[in-house]
Design a protein around this motif. Sequence first.
Motif, PDB file in Angstrom:
ATOM      1  N   GLU A 173       6.081  25.108 -25.037  1.00  0.00           N
ATOM      2  CA  GLU A 173       7.136  24.551 -25.890  1.00  0.00           C
ATOM      3  C   GLU A 173       7.265  25.363 -27.181  1.00  0.00           C
ATOM      4  OE1 GLU A 173      10.327  22.465 -26.190  1.00  0.00           O
ATOM      5  OE2 GLU A 173       8.951  22.036 -24.561  1.00  0.00           O
TER       6      GLU A 173
ATOM      7  N   ALA B 271      18.736  26.735 -19.348  1.00  0.00           N
ATOM      8  CA  ALA B 271      18.148  25.393 -19.409  1.00  0.00           C
ATOM      9  C   ALA B 271      17.244  25.157 -18.195  1.00  0.00           C
ATOM     10  CB  ALA B 271      19.244  24.344 -19.473  1.00  0.00           C
ATOM     11  N   GLN B 272      17.715  25.541 -17.025  1.00  0.00           N
ATOM     12  CA  GLN B 272      16.915  25.386 -15.814  1.00  0.00           C
ATOM     13  C   GLN B 272      15.687  26.301 -15.860  1.00  0.00           C
ATOM     14  OE1 GLN B 272      18.300  27.316 -12.393  1.00  0.00           O
ATOM     15  NE2 GLN B 272      17.128  26.061 -10.955  1.00  0.00           N
TER      16      GLN B 272
ATOM     17  N   SER C 221      14.109  27.449 -18.499  1.00  0.00           N
ATOM     18  CA  SER C 221      13.123  26.954 -19.459  1.00  0.00           C
ATOM     19  C   SER C 221      12.410  25.706 -18.929  1.00  0.00           C
ATOM     20  CB  SER C 221      13.764  26.700 -20.821  1.00  0.00           C
ATOM     21  OG  SER C 221      14.814  25.789 -20.718  1.00  0.00           O
ATOM     22  N   THR C 222      13.111  24.865 -18.152  1.00  0.00           N
ATOM     23  CA  THR C 222      12.466  23.695 -17.545  1.00  0.00           C
ATOM     24  C   THR C 222      11.406  24.128 -16.533  1.00  0.00           C
ATOM     25  OG1 THR C 222      14.443  22.343 -17.861  1.00  0.00           O
ATOM     26  CG2 THR C 222      12.865  21.593 -16.193  1.00  0.00           C
ATOM     27  N   LEU C 223      11.743  25.100 -15.684  1.00  0.00           N
ATOM     28  CA  LEU C 223      10.766  25.627 -14.727  1.00  0.00           C
ATOM     29  C   LEU C 223       9.552  26.208 -15.452  1.00  0.00           C
ATOM     30  CD1 LEU C 223      13.152  27.483 -12.245  1.00  0.00           C
ATOM     31  CD2 LEU C 223      11.789  25.434 -11.760  1.00  0.00           C
TER      32      LEU C 223
ATOM     33  N   ARG D 111       8.437  25.409 -18.513  1.00  0.00           N
ATOM     34  CA  ARG D 111       7.639  24.315 -19.085  1.00  0.00           C
ATOM     35  C   ARG D 111       6.765  23.662 -18.013  1.00  0.00           C
ATOM     36  NH1 ARG D 111      12.529  22.876 -21.477  1.00  0.00           N
ATOM     37  NH2 ARG D 111      12.575  23.267 -23.704  1.00  0.00           N
ATOM     38  N   GLU D 112       7.367  23.393 -16.860  1.00  0.00           N
ATOM     39  CA  GLU D 112       6.629  22.733 -15.782  1.00  0.00           C
ATOM     40  C   GLU D 112       5.466  23.596 -15.300  1.00  0.00           C
ATOM     41  OE1 GLU D 112       9.682  22.014 -12.911  1.00  0.00           O
ATOM     42  OE2 GLU D 112      10.428  20.237 -13.978  1.00  0.00           O
TER      43      GLU D 112
END
Length: 148
Positions: free
Chosen positions: A57, A105-106, A108-110, A112-113
């Motif tokens: 993050e 956005a996708q 950065s989500t991947l 983070r996960e």
Amino acid sequence: MRRNLQQQAGECVVEEQAPPSPPRAFPMLFSLPIMDAVIPVTFVGAKATFTGVEDPEAYLTAFHTQMMLTGGSDTVHCKLFMSTLTGMMLDWFINLPDGHITSFAQFSTLFREQYIANQAPLPVSYDLFDVRQYQGESLKEYLNRFAA
């Protein structure tokens, strides 16, 4: 030794070379609109690199801040973020399915996960039980320790 004997006998020695291996094929992980987007030559990318031990993050925040200063579209963010990955993080990225990433956005989500285990833990109230004023420490010195 055999080579020397052949050379002394006047035979022509031809060394066999292995055929060059083809370059490693790089998968097309981004969707076609992202792949087709061109990054301007004058564009300055992010200077940080992610090594895999940082809080994801915090790294995304730093990257996003740099991108806000220099501008650029969502597609530019995707391509430049990819360039900040090294080592194991780059291996993770390369192993994503082809055409999988369609937006930052996708992406950065991947990200983070994948690296959620590196996320800094949230402070909890019982962490404050160990906060004490040292023997001989003035109240001003005690408060200055937490002024950072």
